[in-house]
Design an enzyme around this catalytic site. Structure first.
Site, PDB file in Angstrom:
ATOM      1  N   HIS A 193      70.593  15.066   2.287  1.00 16.32           N
ATOM      2  CA  HIS A 193      71.787  15.418   3.061  1.00 16.32           C
ATOM      3  C   HIS A 193      72.670  14.180   3.198  1.00 16.32           C
ATOM      4  CE1 HIS A 193      74.404  16.552   6.366  1.00 16.32           C
ATOM      5  NE2 HIS A 193      74.191  17.792   5.957  1.00 16.32           N
TER       6      HIS A 193
ATOM      7  N   GLU B 230      78.636  19.286  -0.515  1.00 16.32           N
ATOM      8  CA  GLU B 230      79.275  19.122   0.800  1.00 16.32           C
ATOM      9  C   GLU B 230      80.130  17.853   0.791  1.00 16.32           C
ATOM     10  OE1 GLU B 230      76.860  20.972   4.288  1.00 16.32           O
ATOM     11  OE2 GLU B 230      75.842  19.141   3.684  1.00 16.32           O
TER      12      GLU B 230
HETATM   13  O1  LIG Z   1      76.587  18.993   7.090  1.00 22.31           O
HETATM   14  C1  LIG Z   1      76.740  20.198   7.159  1.00 22.31           C
HETATM   15  C2  LIG Z   1      75.629  21.145   6.940  1.00 22.31           C
HETATM   16  O2  LIG Z   1      74.535  20.506   6.375  1.00 22.31           O
HETATM   17  C3  LIG Z   1      78.056  20.778   7.509  1.00 22.31           C
HETATM   18  O3  LIG Z   1      78.301  20.517   8.840  1.00 22.31           O
HETATM   19  P1  LIG Z   1      79.544  21.273   9.554  1.00 22.31           P
HETATM   20  O4  LIG Z   1      79.328  22.749   9.333  1.00 22.31           O
HETATM   21  O5  LIG Z   1      79.430  20.865  10.978  1.00 22.31           O
HETATM   22  O6  LIG Z   1      80.789  20.777   8.886  1.00 22.31           O
END
Ligand SMILES: O=C(CO)COP(=O)(O)O
Length: 222
Positions: free
Chosen positions: A93, A141
């Protein structure tokens, strides 16, 4: 076709153990039952066992280390995560970054234990690299949008499209998730229309007064 996955990362938003994780898991289980959509939760390590015991939704660890039992102080042992009832695990992550070698070791350990693997990535190139390790999912992400309240689906659909293409170019059996700022049914629909299999999200559900209402909205267009 695999059913869409909504995966809620609880991060360390909760204060104290148990209470808020239980609240979010209750909402997730209710909305999963109503909608037929798979909704998973990734709580803190301390909450893996209570949640996997009390709920039927899939529970994920937020991280594992690619180690075997032995002399490793302060590491997260994949076997312990499996024994705690986890269905799968996040790896790499953005808030828990690893080296490529560490990611490979973590994916290998998870596969050995039949833990589902969700390798998080921050751009198109790392998505392709992660796909080469053959995890179950690559989750793209963009770090600058995480926790921003601005949805990747709306602010940067191109990174989703290009990541799906990059992953497909490496392996066609790896599914793609996307995340960062996901907050509505629209965000989820756009992500799926761009070729992903679902979303990874945190704040819109974890910080909500009524997490079930947000989850109902998230699955409303599926
Ligand atoms: O890091 C995330 C999920 O792993 C995304 O976070 P948010 O949904 O708070 O933007």
């Amino acid at each position: 076709m695999v059913s869409p996955l909504i995966l809620i990362n609880l991060k360390t938003y909760q204060e104290g153990i148990g209470g808020s994780a239980h609240r979010i898991a209750t909402a997730a289980e209710n909305v999963a039952k109503e909608s037929g959509v798979t909704i998973g939760v990734a709580p803190s390590f301390m909450d893996l066992r209570p949640l996997s015991t009390h709920f039927s939704i899939p529970v994920y660890a937020q991280h594992i280390d690619g180690i075997t039992p032995g002399a490793h102080t302060g590491y997260i042992l994949p076997e312990a995560v499996k024994l705690a009832g986890a269905h799968g695990t996040l790896i790499n992550h953005s808030e828990r970054r690893l080296t490529l070698a560490d990611i490979e070791a973590a994916v290998a350990a998870a596969k050995r234990l039949q833990l589902e693997t969700v390798v998080c990535t921050n751009n198109v190139a790392t998505s392709a690299a992660a796909a080469a390790l053959a995890p179950d999912y690559v989750a793209i992400e963009p770090p600058e949008l995480i926790g921003s309240g601005v949805s990747v689906s709306k602010a940067d659909p191109e990174i989703i499209r290009r990541s799906v293409e990059a992953v497909r170019g490496v392996r066609d059996d790896v599914q793609v998730l996307t995340g960062a700022g996901i907050q509505s049914g629209d965000c989820v629909k756009i992500a799926l229309d761009l070729g992903t299999q679902g979303v990874l999200l945190a704040s819109s559900v974890v910080k909500a007064d009524d997490p079930a209402a947000v989850l109902r909205e998230l699955v409303s267009l599926l």
